[in-house]
Design a protein around this motif. Structure first.
Motif, PDB file in Angstrom:
ATOM      1  N   ILE A  52       7.317  79.904 -24.711  1.00  0.00           N
ATOM      2  CA  ILE A  52       7.135  81.317 -24.364  1.00  0.00           C
ATOM      3  C   ILE A  52       6.698  81.464 -22.917  1.00  0.00           C
ATOM      4  O   ILE A  52       7.225  82.297 -22.167  1.00  0.00           O
ATOM      5  CB  ILE A  52       6.099  81.951 -25.316  1.00  0.00           C
ATOM      6  CG1 ILE A  52       6.690  82.080 -26.718  1.00  0.00           C
ATOM      7  CG2 ILE A  52       5.646  83.319 -24.797  1.00  0.00           C
ATOM      8  CD1 ILE A  52       5.700  82.518 -27.770  1.00  0.00           C
ATOM      9  N   LEU A  53       5.741  80.648 -22.491  1.00  0.00           N
ATOM     10  CA  LEU A  53       5.254  80.724 -21.112  1.00  0.00           C
ATOM     11  C   LEU A  53       6.351  80.376 -20.113  1.00  0.00           C
ATOM     12  O   LEU A  53       6.457  80.993 -19.045  1.00  0.00           O
ATOM     13  CB  LEU A  53       4.057  79.783 -20.937  1.00  0.00           C
ATOM     14  CG  LEU A  53       2.801  80.140 -21.722  1.00  0.00           C
ATOM     15  CD1 LEU A  53       1.729  79.077 -21.528  1.00  0.00           C
ATOM     16  CD2 LEU A  53       2.278  81.513 -21.324  1.00  0.00           C
ATOM     17  N   LYS A  54       7.180  79.408 -20.463  1.00  0.00           N
ATOM     18  CA  LYS A  54       8.284  79.031 -19.590  1.00  0.00           C
ATOM     19  C   LYS A  54       9.258  80.188 -19.420  1.00  0.00           C
ATOM     20  O   LYS A  54       9.728  80.481 -18.315  1.00  0.00           O
ATOM     21  CB  LYS A  54       9.008  77.805 -20.154  1.00  0.00           C
ATOM     22  CG  LYS A  54      10.159  77.308 -19.294  1.00  0.00           C
ATOM     23  CD  LYS A  54      10.807  76.085 -19.919  1.00  0.00           C
ATOM     24  CE  LYS A  54      11.983  75.594 -19.080  1.00  0.00           C
ATOM     25  NZ  LYS A  54      12.626  74.398 -19.705  1.00  0.00           N
ATOM     26  N   GLU A  55       9.557  80.869 -20.519  1.00  0.00           N
ATOM     27  CA  GLU A  55      10.489  82.002 -20.492  1.00  0.00           C
ATOM     28  C   GLU A  55       9.926  83.145 -19.646  1.00  0.00           C
ATOM     29  O   GLU A  55      10.632  83.740 -18.833  1.00  0.00           O
ATOM     30  CB  GLU A  55      10.756  82.483 -21.920  1.00  0.00           C
ATOM     31  CG  GLU A  55      11.828  83.534 -22.045  1.00  0.00           C
ATOM     32  CD  GLU A  55      13.235  82.988 -21.866  1.00  0.00           C
ATOM     33  OE1 GLU A  55      14.155  83.811 -21.683  1.00  0.00           O
ATOM     34  OE2 GLU A  55      13.403  81.752 -21.906  1.00  0.00           O
ATOM     35  N   ILE A  56       8.646  83.444 -19.831  1.00  0.00           N
ATOM     36  CA  ILE A  56       8.021  84.538 -19.080  1.00  0.00           C
ATOM     37  C   ILE A  56       7.953  84.203 -17.596  1.00  0.00           C
ATOM     38  O   ILE A  56       8.156  85.066 -16.743  1.00  0.00           O
ATOM     39  CB  ILE A  56       6.607  84.813 -19.641  1.00  0.00           C
ATOM     40  CG1 ILE A  56       6.717  85.449 -21.031  1.00  0.00           C
ATOM     41  CG2 ILE A  56       5.804  85.711 -18.695  1.00  0.00           C
ATOM     42  CD1 ILE A  56       5.392  85.641 -21.725  1.00  0.00           C
ATOM     43  N   HIS A  57       7.685  82.940 -17.290  1.00  0.00           N
ATOM     44  CA  HIS A  57       7.550  82.517 -15.898  1.00  0.00           C
ATOM     45  C   HIS A  57       8.895  82.534 -15.166  1.00  0.00           C
ATOM     46  O   HIS A  57       8.978  82.977 -14.018  1.00  0.00           O
ATOM     47  CB  HIS A  57       6.941  81.119 -15.841  1.00  0.00           C
ATOM     48  CG  HIS A  57       6.774  80.585 -14.457  1.00  0.00           C
ATOM     49  ND1 HIS A  57       5.812  81.047 -13.590  1.00  0.00           N
ATOM     50  CD2 HIS A  57       7.450  79.619 -13.781  1.00  0.00           C
ATOM     51  CE1 HIS A  57       5.904  80.397 -12.443  1.00  0.00           C
ATOM     52  NE2 HIS A  57       6.887  79.531 -12.528  1.00  0.00           N
ATOM     53  N   HIS A  94      -1.788  86.662 -16.091  1.00  0.00           N
ATOM     54  CA  HIS A  94      -2.723  85.770 -16.774  1.00  0.00           C
ATOM     55  C   HIS A  94      -1.994  84.714 -17.601  1.00  0.00           C
ATOM     56  O   HIS A  94      -2.457  83.572 -17.715  1.00  0.00           O
ATOM     57  CB  HIS A  94      -3.659  86.596 -17.651  1.00  0.00           C
ATOM     58  CG  HIS A  94      -4.510  87.553 -16.867  1.00  0.00           C
ATOM     59  ND1 HIS A  94      -4.828  88.815 -17.313  1.00  0.00           N
ATOM     60  CD2 HIS A  94      -5.079  87.435 -15.633  1.00  0.00           C
ATOM     61  CE1 HIS A  94      -5.570  89.424 -16.407  1.00  0.00           C
ATOM     62  NE2 HIS A  94      -5.735  88.607 -15.376  1.00  0.00           N
ATOM     63  N   LEU A  95      -0.849  85.070 -18.168  1.00  0.00           N
ATOM     64  CA  LEU A  95      -0.060  84.087 -18.908  1.00  0.00           C
ATOM     65  C   LEU A  95       0.502  83.020 -17.970  1.00  0.00           C
ATOM     66  O   LEU A  95       0.586  81.840 -18.335  1.00  0.00           O
ATOM     67  CB  LEU A  95       1.077  84.782 -19.656  1.00  0.00           C
ATOM     68  CG  LEU A  95       0.652  85.649 -20.851  1.00  0.00           C
ATOM     69  CD1 LEU A  95       1.837  86.445 -21.389  1.00  0.00           C
ATOM     70  CD2 LEU A  95       0.040  84.786 -21.952  1.00  0.00           C
ATOM     71  N   CYS A  96       0.877  83.411 -16.771  1.00  0.00           N
ATOM     72  CA  CYS A  96       1.354  82.438 -15.784  1.00  0.00           C
ATOM     73  C   CYS A  96       0.216  81.504 -15.358  1.00  0.00           C
ATOM     74  O   CYS A  96       0.432  80.315 -15.116  1.00  0.00           O
ATOM     75  CB  CYS A  96       1.938  83.150 -14.568  1.00  0.00           C
ATOM     76  SG  CYS A  96       3.541  83.938 -14.887  1.00  0.00           S
ATOM     77  N   LYS A  97      -0.989  82.051 -15.293  1.00  0.00           N
ATOM     78  CA  LYS A  97      -2.142  81.209 -14.964  1.00  0.00           C
ATOM     79  C   LYS A  97      -2.455  80.267 -16.126  1.00  0.00           C
ATOM     80  O   LYS A  97      -2.852  79.113 -15.922  1.00  0.00           O
ATOM     81  CB  LYS A  97      -3.355  82.076 -14.649  1.00  0.00           C
ATOM     82  CG  LYS A  97      -4.462  81.319 -13.936  1.00  0.00           C
ATOM     83  CD  LYS A  97      -5.453  82.255 -13.279  1.00  0.00           C
ATOM     84  CE  LYS A  97      -6.465  81.458 -12.457  1.00  0.00           C
ATOM     85  NZ  LYS A  97      -7.419  82.341 -11.743  1.00  0.00           N
TER      86      LYS A  97
END
Length: 349
Positions: free
Chosen positions: A7-12, A112-115
């Protein structure tokens, strides 16, 4: 795995103003997935992750436009206990009640999710605390990394007791979910995000291909190393996160091994395996395995008995035959070892 890394990879890599994250925050009884499991909904219908065997996703997706439009969090409760086809149990009889938190990913949360991704990629565990209102919407949230970095959206100062609370949560791993905090007179949702466990595969033969693929799918950060550049590359191992070309003495110096790492030796080259075993056997690792028979491994050790820190033969004893089945047995053992190690750490605290 809780699905957060994908999920974090997709958002980033592909940010959007119309993303919604669904997270299981409470399970009463039994359920397909546990607290902390997340799923990313995108407005175009794309989903990253999985919360159930398909029972909940369709209904949750129907709520995404409303969440995006209102820009407010919301918790949906699903009762899967019933065994008839007219309820959320849909005849499955899962015997559980699941609470799912829906959150629109605004600019602040995306930052914050990217962090969070930054910390996890560097091996730092991060714990999230979400303060819940009476209707179980989120009023405040705070991320606390193992290196004491704090970030999030928390009104007022961060109470001193928060760090003590996090310490208690870590001692009760893998329990995540909702607790009542008397100091704040509110319910808190707490979950710890763990970095991907690393797996180093020394040997880029064809039998390593299904192993690397399965390990990657099940949540490992996989490094493949071999002295043959024609084999150790993205074309042959597209699922690997890193490819290191070189002979054993060169490659082991390029990797900063930790006690959370798993290592597999399967070059099918006796001298190379011997060199690798020489360099790795005295390191503190989660798992060190050598593919092949017990007799061969004893020969690699100069005829000495195999010490307990070296696993040979590798994999769970399921009478595996062929590269794919052997991959299943090995990855299953690696997952088992990860769970056992964490349980031991909790008991020792």
């Amino acid at each position: 795995m809780d699905g957060i890394h994908e999920i974090l990879k997709e958002i980033h890599t592909s940010p959007s103003e119309e993303d919604v994250i669904a997270t299981i925050i409470r399970v009463e009884g039994s359920a397909y997935r546990k607290e902390g499991t997340s799923l990313l909904f995108r407005r175009d219908g794309t989903k990253v992750g999985m919360l159930s065997a398909g029972c909940l996703e369709t209904d949750l997706y129907c709520r995404v436009p409303e969440i995006i439009e209102q820009r407010k969090t919301r918790t949906i409760v699903y009762d899967l206990k019933a065994e008839d086809d007219l309820s959320w149990g849909q005849g499955a009889g899962c015997n559980g009640v699941i609470s799912v938190l829906l959150e629109p990913v605004d600019a602040f949360l995306r930052e914050h999710l990217c962090k969070l991704k930054f910390h996890l990629d560097r091996g730092n565990r991060v714990t999230i605390i979400k303060k819940l209102a009476d209707d179980y919407s989120v009023s405040d949230y705070l991320y606390i990394a193992d290196n004491h970095d704090l970030f999030g959206k928390w009104h007022g100062g961060v109470p001193v007791f928060m760090k003590e609370l996090i310490s208690e949560v870590h001692k009760t791993y893998p329990k995540s979910g909702i607790i009542y905090c008397s100091e704040l007179s509110a319910n808190l949702y707490i979950h710890s995000f763990e970095p991907k466990p690393r797996l180093m595969v020394f040997g880029a033969g064809m039998d390593a291909v299904p192993l690397v693929k399965l390990a990657s799918i099940t949540g490992f950060y996989v490094i493949v190393s071999d002295w043959r550049s024609s084999l150790c590359n993205e074309e042959y191992f597209p699922n690997a996160d890193q490819h290191i070309v070189g002979f054993p003495e060169e490659t082991v110096k390029k990797i900063n091994f930790t006690k959370s790492d798993s290592v597999l030796i399967l070059t099918h080259h006796f001298q190379r395996d011997k060199e690798l075993l020489h360099h790795l056997r005295n390191r503190e690792l989660m798992y060190l395995g050598v593919l092949g028979s017990k007799t061969r491994t004893e020969r690699l050790l100069g005829g000495k008995e195999i010490p307990p820190e070296i696993n040979s033969p590798v994999g769970l004893p399921i009478m595996a035959d062929g590269p794919e089945e052997i991959a299943v047995s090995i990855v299953a053992e690696l997952i088992q070892r990860q769970r056992e190690k964490r349980s031991e750490e909790v008991i020792s605290l």
